[in-house]
Design an enzyme around this catalytic site. Sequence first.
Site, short mmCIF file in Angstrom:
data_model
loop_
_atom_site.label_atom_id
_atom_site.label_comp_id
_atom_site.label_asym_id
_atom_site.label_seq_id
_atom_site.Cartn_x
_atom_site.Cartn_y
_atom_site.Cartn_z
N LYS A 11 29.27 36.87 -0.33
CA LYS A 11 30.56 36.68 -1.00
C LYS A 11 30.83 35.21 -1.32
CE LYS A 11 32.97 38.59 2.30
NZ LYS A 11 31.91 39.03 3.20
N ARG A 28 42.68 43.55 3.98
CA ARG A 28 41.80 44.29 4.88
C ARG A 28 42.37 45.64 5.30
NH1 ARG A 28 38.44 39.96 8.53
NH2 ARG A 28 37.59 38.89 6.73
N ARG A 81 20.92 32.70 8.68
CA ARG A 81 22.03 31.75 8.48
C ARG A 81 22.40 31.11 9.82
NH1 ARG A 81 27.58 33.83 5.79
NH2 ARG A 81 28.23 34.33 7.90
N ARG A 89 26.96 28.58 13.46
CA ARG A 89 28.00 29.55 13.79
C ARG A 89 27.48 30.50 14.86
NH1 ARG A 89 30.68 32.07 8.42
NH2 ARG A 89 31.14 33.64 9.98
N ARG A 101 30.17 43.21 13.95
CA ARG A 101 30.95 42.74 12.80
C ARG A 101 30.75 43.65 11.60
NH1 ARG A 101 28.73 37.02 12.18
NH2 ARG A 101 29.80 37.04 10.19
#
Length: 190
Positions: A14, A89, A128, A134, A146
Amino acid sequence: MTNLVLFGPPGAGKGTQANFLKEKYNLVHISTGDVFRYNIKNETALGMLAKSYMDKGELVPDQVTIDMLNAEVEKNADANGFIFDGFPRTNAQAEALDNLMDTKDSQINAMIALEVDDEILVERLLKRGETSGRADDADESIIRNRIKEYYQKTAILKDFYSTQNKYYGVDGVGSIEDITKRLSGVIDNL
């Protein structure tokens, strides 16, 4: 004005695609996460209110989030349109966003969802995680949770936008250029 809700599970691309689309169509990208971080860091009234909920481990009420988004929309009143990323959401949030757009004599034109197979998402996020620093991208069980959360919470939104004939699923696998072309194909036909 072209207003898009960009959707997709974690790792769908995204952020990457939003960058291309905002340049190509001269849109303002509003990432809910960025808006929250900005408001909290700058200790705005809304930021401090949101933080008071977050510090207790509670969800920030929809109205606080909508007020933050409204401030972002107001800041960019002359924009050609917006890409909303990370919001809505829930159905309540989608309705609140529709109401916000109504006050601007505008509307959401499309919800575009990047569709990517779960195993590819896990692979992308682990990769990533090696470079992003992260923590939520480094642990496979957190990643899978997630992704599961995303599907549980967003299935309803697919229905919400489908009933308005505004839902578009786009294959999120392939080169960045190919995916941008597919997204542009949807946007150009709105």
